[in-house]
Design an enzyme around this catalytic site. Sequence first.
Site, PDB file in Angstrom:
ATOM      1  N   TYR A 113     -39.406  32.841  36.757  1.00  0.00           N
ATOM      2  CA  TYR A 113     -39.397  32.483  38.179  1.00  0.00           C
ATOM      3  C   TYR A 113     -39.116  30.987  38.279  1.00  0.00           C
ATOM      4  O   TYR A 113     -38.436  30.423  37.430  1.00  0.00           O
ATOM      5  CB  TYR A 113     -40.722  32.925  38.819  1.00  0.00           C
ATOM      6  CG  TYR A 113     -40.672  32.980  40.332  1.00  0.00           C
ATOM      7  CD1 TYR A 113     -39.666  33.680  40.991  1.00  0.00           C
ATOM      8  CD2 TYR A 113     -41.629  32.319  41.098  1.00  0.00           C
ATOM      9  CE1 TYR A 113     -39.607  33.723  42.371  1.00  0.00           C
ATOM     10  CE2 TYR A 113     -41.581  32.356  42.488  1.00  0.00           C
ATOM     11  CZ  TYR A 113     -40.560  33.057  43.120  1.00  0.00           C
ATOM     12  OH  TYR A 113     -40.506  33.089  44.484  1.00  0.00           O
ATOM     13  N   LYS A 168     -35.007  62.417  42.081  1.00  0.00           N
ATOM     14  CA  LYS A 168     -33.683  62.054  41.559  1.00  0.00           C
ATOM     15  C   LYS A 168     -33.777  60.782  40.712  1.00  0.00           C
ATOM     16  O   LYS A 168     -33.202  60.685  39.616  1.00  0.00           O
ATOM     17  CB  LYS A 168     -32.740  61.836  42.739  1.00  0.00           C
ATOM     18  CG  LYS A 168     -31.276  61.934  42.392  1.00  0.00           C
ATOM     19  CD  LYS A 168     -30.861  63.379  42.382  1.00  0.00           C
ATOM     20  CE  LYS A 168     -29.375  63.522  42.182  1.00  0.00           C
ATOM     21  NZ  LYS A 168     -28.952  64.912  42.318  1.00  0.00           N
TER      22      LYS A 168
END
Length: 465
Positions: A113, A168
């Site tokens: 970060y 899915k």
Amino acid sequence: MPVPGPGYSVTVRVEAPPSASAAGDLAGAVGRAGAVITAFDVVESHTDRIVVDITANTYSDDHVRDITEALETLPGVAVRKVSDRTFLIHLGGKIEVSPKVALRNRDDLSRAYTPGVARICQAIAENPEDARRLTIKRNTVAVVTDGSAVLGLGNLGPAAALPVMEGKAALFKKFAGVDAWPVCLDTQDSDEIIRAVELIAPVYGGINLEDIAAPRCFEIEKRLREKLDIPVFHDDQHGTAIVVVGALRNALRVVGKQLPDCKVVVCGAGAAGSAIIRMLLRKKPGDVLAVDVHGIVHPDRADLDPVRDPNLAWVAEHTNSERASGSLLDALVGADVFIGVSAPNLFGADAVATMASDAVVFALANPDPEIDPLEAQRHAAVVATGRSDYPNQINNVLAFPGVFRGLLDAQAHAITDDLLLAAADAVADVVDGERLNASFIVPSVFDSAVAPAVADAVARAAAAR
């Protein structure tokens, strides 16, 4: 007649007297009610009672009530609780996000970060293609729906579609290591869907359209392919078509026929049916007859409207060389192959008997096919369905994970018909000559060779463009 299956699996917690015959009495009651017991566990035992968990496959909510009533007719038996195992695995959703890098200390945080991440942002700003190398775009697919055609259930909306899209995404990860995420849009306006997908596209390496009703799905896919620089794949069309065409190649090998010599009937001219037809035509069949709810599709049909449904008009123009008319039963006479992606219980064994010898029947309507598979087997040489409880399951899981694995690995920008045909051949080739027979024309969805084979074929086809 419905068949008990794991989709309606329940666990019934029962309190019963501690007699020597208790287990047999409980199992007998469940069996007589028509369920299939898959587990029987004593969870508590006392001097005056036992508590048992009976896990069984059923076929409906009404059937579950029949089972509980059958148990409670036994002397001294009380049903404490019924747990639906399908609902239990959906509690809290089926997928999650996990970090791929360790964040153990300030050094790790400074690289993953701020401030270190700013260098990555600047690199991508200078060279946008680096997003595929330095971000999740490299391995991430958006599973996009508007909820207008959820499974065979119809227009349920985006929230009700989410469990399917989660499933899915889980399949993408399980079978191909692809990180997929559900994007369920609260609109059924084509322009809004297209714009929404455009706006989120920078994050993803591919778009998988799912459960969007025809004919809007055709326009949405076409326009997105024109606008985006990443592959757009409509699984209800192309995933189904890949597996069907691959399975048909093997089925015809079993019966010793060549596709250019065959009359093929495709029942259902929506998303799946039209995609199957388009792929089959690339392989030059003897003839293809499309059939929809109004009968055999032909250019002279009065209800054909090229403006309202250009897809159906295209099908009419490119099939049915003799301009035949009539019903599905008329179309079946003399046909070598039937492929159904339509509705349940449309015909019986007598209609199959009118087909050519050594006929192939793919009855893929789910959960109830166009013809009972046992009826079809009376006259057909090869029978396939979309169900997991019969041989030769035509399942899109054989296609889409490997297709996207190959597309992402090749950093492909588009999908072509040649790529889809390469995927179909790869599915077929997994079943080698030693294993091929009338009951085994496609590999199992759990065959670990399938996704890598499809991915390799797709990546090579993409590189050849």
